[in-house]
Design an enzyme around this catalytic site. Structure first.
Site, PDB file in Angstrom:
ATOM      1  N   GLU A   8      -9.369   4.273   6.380  1.00  0.00           N
ATOM      2  CA  GLU A   8      -8.672   4.534   7.446  1.00  0.00           C
ATOM      3  C   GLU A   8      -9.695   5.462   8.668  1.00  0.00           C
ATOM      4  OE1 GLU A   8      -6.199   3.211   8.112  1.00  0.00           O
ATOM      5  OE2 GLU A   8      -5.801   2.648   6.141  1.00  0.00           O
ATOM      6  N   HIS A  22      -6.338  -2.093  15.099  1.00  0.00           N
ATOM      7  CA  HIS A  22      -6.633  -1.236  14.071  1.00  0.00           C
ATOM      8  C   HIS A  22      -6.403  -2.335  12.812  1.00  0.00           C
ATOM      9  CE1 HIS A  22      -6.401   2.318  11.603  1.00  0.00           C
ATOM     10  NE2 HIS A  22      -5.750   1.632  10.813  1.00  0.00           N
ATOM     11  N   GLU A  23      -5.363  -2.985  12.873  1.00  0.00           N
ATOM     12  CA  GLU A  23      -4.959  -3.802  11.574  1.00  0.00           C
ATOM     13  C   GLU A  23      -6.124  -4.762  11.415  1.00  0.00           C
ATOM     14  OE1 GLU A  23      -3.347  -2.324   9.645  1.00  0.00           O
ATOM     15  OE2 GLU A  23      -2.022  -1.098  11.115  1.00  0.00           O
ATOM     16  N   ASN A  35      -2.320  -6.419   5.469  1.00  0.00           N
ATOM     17  CA  ASN A  35      -2.650  -7.346   4.261  1.00  0.00           C
ATOM     18  C   ASN A  35      -3.448  -8.576   4.507  1.00  0.00           C
ATOM     19  OD1 ASN A  35      -0.112  -5.966   3.118  1.00  0.00           O
ATOM     20  ND2 ASN A  35       0.999  -6.918   4.912  1.00  0.00           N
ATOM     21  N   HIS A  80      -9.485  -3.761   9.978  1.00  0.00           N
ATOM     22  CA  HIS A  80      -9.263  -3.505   8.497  1.00  0.00           C
ATOM     23  C   HIS A  80      -9.750  -4.633   7.777  1.00  0.00           C
ATOM     24  CE1 HIS A  80      -7.675   0.246   7.720  1.00  0.00           C
ATOM     25  NE2 HIS A  80      -6.439   0.338   8.217  1.00  0.00           N
ATOM     26  N   GLY A 122       3.530   1.966  11.184  1.00  0.00           N
ATOM     27  CA  GLY A 122       3.271   1.087  12.266  1.00  0.00           C
ATOM     28  C   GLY A 122       2.971  -0.330  11.766  1.00  0.00           C
ATOM     29  N   ALA A 123       2.247  -0.595  10.784  1.00  0.00           N
ATOM     30  CA  ALA A 123       1.794  -1.935  10.552  1.00  0.00           C
ATOM     31  C   ALA A 123       0.816  -1.815   9.183  1.00  0.00           C
ATOM     32  CB  ALA A 123       1.028  -2.600  11.687  1.00  0.00           C
ATOM     33  N   MET A 124       0.614  -2.825   8.733  1.00  0.00           N
ATOM     34  CA  MET A 124      -0.048  -3.026   7.449  1.00  0.00           C
ATOM     35  C   MET A 124      -0.974  -4.283   7.366  1.00  0.00           C
ATOM     36  SD  MET A 124      -0.772  -1.887   4.443  1.00  0.00           S
ATOM     37  CE  MET A 124      -1.783  -2.727   3.494  1.00  0.00           C
ATOM     38  N   GLU A 148       0.801  -1.036   0.073  1.00  0.00           N
ATOM     39  CA  GLU A 148      -0.060   0.108   0.040  1.00  0.00           C
ATOM     40  C   GLU A 148       0.981   1.471   0.011  1.00  0.00           C
ATOM     41  OE1 GLU A 148      -2.802   0.453   3.293  1.00  0.00           O
ATOM     42  OE2 GLU A 148      -3.612   2.213   2.524  1.00  0.00           O
TER      43      GLU A 148
HETATM   44  N1  B3K Z   1      -2.988   0.808   5.795  1.00  0.00           N
HETATM   45  C1  B3K Z   1      -1.628   1.251   6.277  1.00  0.00           C
HETATM   46  C2  B3K Z   1      -1.026   2.427   5.726  1.00  0.00           C
HETATM   47  C3  B3K Z   1      -0.276   2.346   4.505  1.00  0.00           C
HETATM   48  C4  B3K Z   1       0.570   3.499   4.370  1.00  0.00           C
HETATM   49  C5  B3K Z   1       1.337   3.648   2.905  1.00  0.00           C
HETATM   50  N2  B3K Z   1       2.105   4.746   2.726  1.00  0.00           N
HETATM   51  C6  B3K Z   1      -1.547   1.201   7.721  1.00  0.00           C
HETATM   52  C7  B3K Z   1      -2.746   1.224   8.271  1.00  0.00           C
HETATM   53  O1  B3K Z   1      -3.620   2.399   8.363  1.00  0.00           O
HETATM   54  O2  B3K Z   1      -3.352   0.657   8.975  1.00  0.00           O
HETATM   55 ZN    ZN Z   2      -5.432   2.007   8.684  1.00  0.00          ZN
END
Ligand code: B3K
Ligand code: ZN
Length: 880
Positions: free
Chosen positions: A327, A304-305, A272, A308, A268-270, A128
């Site tokens: 977000e 948070h992750e 996926n 998502h 912080g984190a992603m 991302e």
């Molecule tokens: N979705 C990612 C953020 C990605 C940032 C890319 N530059 C983390 C988050 O907001 O959960």
């Molecule tokens: Zn997020």
């Protein structure tokens, strides 16, 4: 700048993709010198597109070395396709085709931390927003959703663990010590949610039974040395999974949920799909090495992750202008979760302080943009406090306007209606309208208009008539590209506080109502206020019910009254903030004019009441004892006199400390927690209060130094240890103790990267003179490297944002330093460099000579040849 000026992308230019990709089959052959990526894409013309003859234009990037392209198994000759630095174009496709590309990439040389790269001994990815195009040619846009199968081949000794999204479907050994694992993700997803990890990783395992009785394996992968730091993240994950079932009715969908911790990560984190990748700082936690604040950060980022998975993955964004759809909503969800897990009022105060300091500053500066921006050059520059935190406030206002029940119904409609789709913010608002029957047309302005609204309120009490009249006026300052603003819908949660507390506001006896503003000027008359001698004090915007700047001419006595009597915890805290803010503003002006500074004894009295009242929640008292930060005072100031702000704040702290030293000492001892460490709200609150008391005691006499020294040596947890260290480091009378504490700390934690980041951070924030030199010395220390984003944030970011008096030294040395670091970093890691730009963008608020020096630094950056577009966009917009 690179050859051509970066293009601006506009929301209004959105077009559906001419092609879909139903299936994506990837083979990664990870090699020391080269990694070979073979992508087989089952593409079809998109029936929704009005360009049925369009070429297939796949996104790519400079780092891809194309080896072969074939269509339906037929290898194309070089004249059969067009390949440039950004794309691969294939002409003349029929309705359906299978495209296979083979590229070579070099993740070992990738320093941007986008796409596939190496962190220490492992391979990992970050896709991302547009990192997938650094891995292979693809339709790298969130509205192209595909079912992925991923085969990873690697050396078995160095990379025993091979992970991707979904479920593993096949694994086996190959020749030459290599092996493979194939993963299949049954949920169609955009490429930005793709992930791959390969390395020597240890795993902590647990399981979760979903509400419908399905077993989900939970795995957290870390380096072996960090196995003792995973429990908190695992507990947080299970809490999040249960909470999302209970509060939003959302169940997890795959059989495995994996988290991998990596050291080198831009954020912080992603999230996926099924394979979250985390910065070690956002997942590892252990009382011996982690502060309370970091424990709470882990809990909220894990949540948070995880959240998502629904708000972002199952229902994703149509395009990046819709970023706040996932977000803003997910930040809102994680803040509700943290409020439920800990103290709701404390969480709200922390969130609002953050918003006021950072988002209001963004709204007031050159990068101001709406929650739904209408254009960008580099999307990575729009992962902002506006999109995230203001976006969350907007969701919170919808909930306030609709009520909890209709809001939940709206979120159910949204998730059910759009499951598996890539949608827009409009669809979210529509679902909320459908659930509630409310018309949110005017409310939608929150997504389109930038800037922080100002809300001015006047009140009039008519004793004879028994009425309180509240006159509201709203306005919003001009922001870049938006000179005029239309009135917002503002939900104002309010009450009236009489001498004994809240008064009834209506015949039903409600002591709190939500009053909706939608006009520039509006009047509310509250009747039935009888048998009240003194004018009741309005308690406005309770819980910070709308993200605005409130102006009401409270007297000091009224604020003190609210501090003690308002039933709303947030407003009790805010009244204290307003009281100290007014004093700090006056003292800043005095200090700037070199007038003598005089303390306000009423503030001392108000603080005394807080300190001696043992019935109050320690966490709340800790928050109430903290003056607005220098950063927040910068935000609130029309012209920023950094030195005067620093002196005024220090003066007030010193006056409070000397006026209340006995009380601070008593509080310090009362809250010295002796139980076994737990990161729970009660203990965290007590430690916070104790350490705030200690920081005041440092300003009195040697007593503070002794206490801090003893605390540093005896602390059994990092919260107390780091607080004591910071107290010593910032105390001019404790130079020797500070230096030996720093040394001892270094000895003890030299192998703990995250703890050493804290060590760098504490020193970077030391506000005593000579800070820049100390920072430059630390840059040469083994604990620092310009290749790790956490270290850059701790030391360079720490200095520029947490040491404002030194960073803004009028000689401009801070700006020169930052400029050089940005220029050394920009091509290595554009995203981290771009984040460092923020302090310079605020140049217009500073007096000379700072103003000119900041502007000059920006100009030099803007003039740099070969500037990446991330930096170019910020520099150019800031200079306008
Ligand atoms: N979705 C990612 C953020 C990605 C940032 C890319 N530059 C983390 C988050 O907001 O959960
Ligand atoms: Zn997020």
């Amino acid at each position: 700048m690179k050859d051509a000026l970066p293009q601006t992308i506009f929301l209004q230019d959105y077009k559906v993709s001419a092609f879909t990709i139903d299936k994506t089959d990837l083979v990664f052959d990870l090699g020391v010198e080269q990694t070979r990526v073979t992508a087989t894409l089952t593409v079809a013309r998109n029936p929704l597109s009005d360009e049925q003859n369009a070429d297939l234009v796949l996104h790519g990037s400079q780092g891809l070395s194309l080896q072969a392209v074939s269509v339906d198994g037929q290898r194309l000759q070089e004249d059969g396709y067009l390949c440039d630095e950004e794309s691969l174009t294939i002409k003349g496709l029929a309705g359906h085709a299978v495209i296979t590309t083979e590229v070579l990439i070099q993740p070992q040389n990738n320093t941007t931390m986008m796409g596939l790269y190496r962190s220490r001994t492992m391979y990992c990815t970050q896709c991302e927003a547009e990192g997938f195009r650094d891995i292979t040619y693809y339709l790298d846009r969130p509205d192209v959703m595909s079912e992925f199968t991923t085969k990873i081949i690697a050396d078995k000794t160095h990379y025993p663990v091979l992970l991707s999204n979904g479920n593993p479907i096949e694994r086996g050994d190959l020749d030459a010590g290599r092996h493979f694992v194939t993963w299949h993700d049954p949920f169609a997803k955009p490429a930005y949610l793709f992930a791959l990890v390969a390395g020597t990783l240890s795993c902590v395992e647990d399981s979760f039974t979903t509400v419908s009785g399905r077993q989900v394996a939970l795995q957290i992968f870390v380096e072996e040395k960090d196995l003792d730091k995973c429990d908190h993240a695992m507990v947080s994950l299970k809490h999040s999974m249960r909470w999302d079932e209970q509060v939003y009715g959302r169940e997890y969908d795959l059989d495995i949920f994996m988290i991998v911790a990596v050291d080198d990560f831009n954020m912080g984190a992603m999230e996926n799909k099924g394979l979250n990748i985390f910065n070690t700082s956002a997942v590892l936690a252990n009382p011996k090495t982690t502060t309370d604040a970091a424990f709470q950060r882990v809990e909220s980022i894990v949540a948070h992750e995880y959240f998502h998975n629904w708000s972002g993955n199952r229902v994703t964004c149509r395009d990046w202008f819709q970023l706040s759809l996932k977000e803003g909503f997910t930040v809102y969800r994680d803040s509700q979760f943290s409020a439920d897990m800990n103290s709701a009022t404390v969480k709200r105060i922390e969130d609002v302080s953050y918003l006021r300091t950072h988002q209001f500053a963004e709204d007031g500066g050159p990068m101001a943009h709406p929650v739904q921006p209408d254009s960008y050059m580099e999307i990575n520059n729009f992962y902002t406090v506006t999109v995230y935190e203001k976006g969350s406030e907007v969701v919170g206002m919808i909930r306030t306007l609709l009520g909890a029940e209709a809001f939940r119904k709206g979120s159910d409609i949204y998730f059910d209606r759009h499951d598996g789709q890539a949608v827009t913010i409009e669809e979210f608002v529509q679902a909320m309208e459908d659930a509630s029957g409310r018309d949110l047309s005017q409310f939608r302005r929150w997504y389109k208009q930038s800037g922080t609204p100002q809300l001015t309120v006047n009140s009039h009490y008519d004793a004879a008539a028994g009425t309180v009249t509240l006159d509201f006026a709203q306005s919003c300052p001009a922001t870049p590209g938006q000179a005029q603003k239309q009135p917002f819908v503002l939900p104002v949660r309010l009450g009236l506080v009489g001498e004994q507390g809240d008064l009834p506001l209506n015949a039903e006896g409600d002591t709190e109502i939500v009053y909706e503003l939608n006009q520039t000027n509006q009047r509310l008359v509250i009747g039935g206020i009888e048998n009240v001698d003194q004018a009741p004090v309005p308690s406005l915007l309770r819980g910070f019910s709308a993200p605005v700047k409130l102006h009401y001419a409270y007297s000091k006595d009224q604020l003190i009254h609210l501090m003690a009597n308002d039933s709303d915890g947030f407003n009790r805290w805010d009244a204290g903030q307003q009281l100290s803010f007014a004093l700090l503003e006056k003292l800043t002006a005095d200090s700037h004019q070199q007038r003598p500074l005089e303390m306000d004894s009423q503030l001392i009295d108000a603080y005394r009441s807080l300190l001696i009242d043992e019935s109050l929640d320690p966490a709340m008292v800790a928050l109430m004892l903290q003056l607005p930060s220098e950063a927040q005072l910068h935000e609130e100031a029309d012209v920023i006199y950094a030195d005067a702000i620093h002196s005024a704040r220090l003066f007030v702290r010193q006056s409070l400390a000397s006026g209340l030293s006995d009380q601070f000492l008593a509080v310090y001892h009362r809250h010295n927690v002796e139980q076994t460490y737990a990161p729970d709200a009660t203990q965290i609150g007590r430690r916070a209060l104790k350490n705030v008391a200690l920081s005041y005691l440092m300003l009195v006499d040697d007593l503070g130094v002794e206490l801090a020294g003893a605390q540093f040596s005896s602390a059994d947890n990092m919260t107390d240890k780091a607080a004591a260290l910071s107290c010593l480091v910032n105390c001019p009378a404790a130079a020797e103790q500070a230096s030996s504490a720093l040394q001892e700390f270094e000895q003890q934690y030299r192998d703990e990267a995250l703890v050493m980041n804290l060590w760098l951070q504490v020193q970077a924030a030391n506000s005593q003179p000579g800070a820049l030199q100390r920072v430059e010395t630390l840059e040469k220390h083994a604990a620092f490297t310009l290749t790790n984003p956490n270290k850059i944030r701790s030391l360079i970011g720490g200095f520029c944002s947490a040491n404002l008096v030194n960073f803004h030294h009028p000689d401009g040395s801070g700006y020169e330093f930052l400029k050089q670091r940005i220029l050394s970093l920009h091509s290595r890691n554009p995203q981290v460099a771009a984040r460092l730009m923020t302090p310079l963008t605020r140049w217009k608020k500073f007096p000379e000579p700072n103003r000119e020096k900041m502007r000059d630094a920006l100009q030099v950056i803007a003039d740099e040849p070969e500037l990446v577009k991330d930096i170019y966009e910020i520099a150019i917009k800031s200079l306008q």
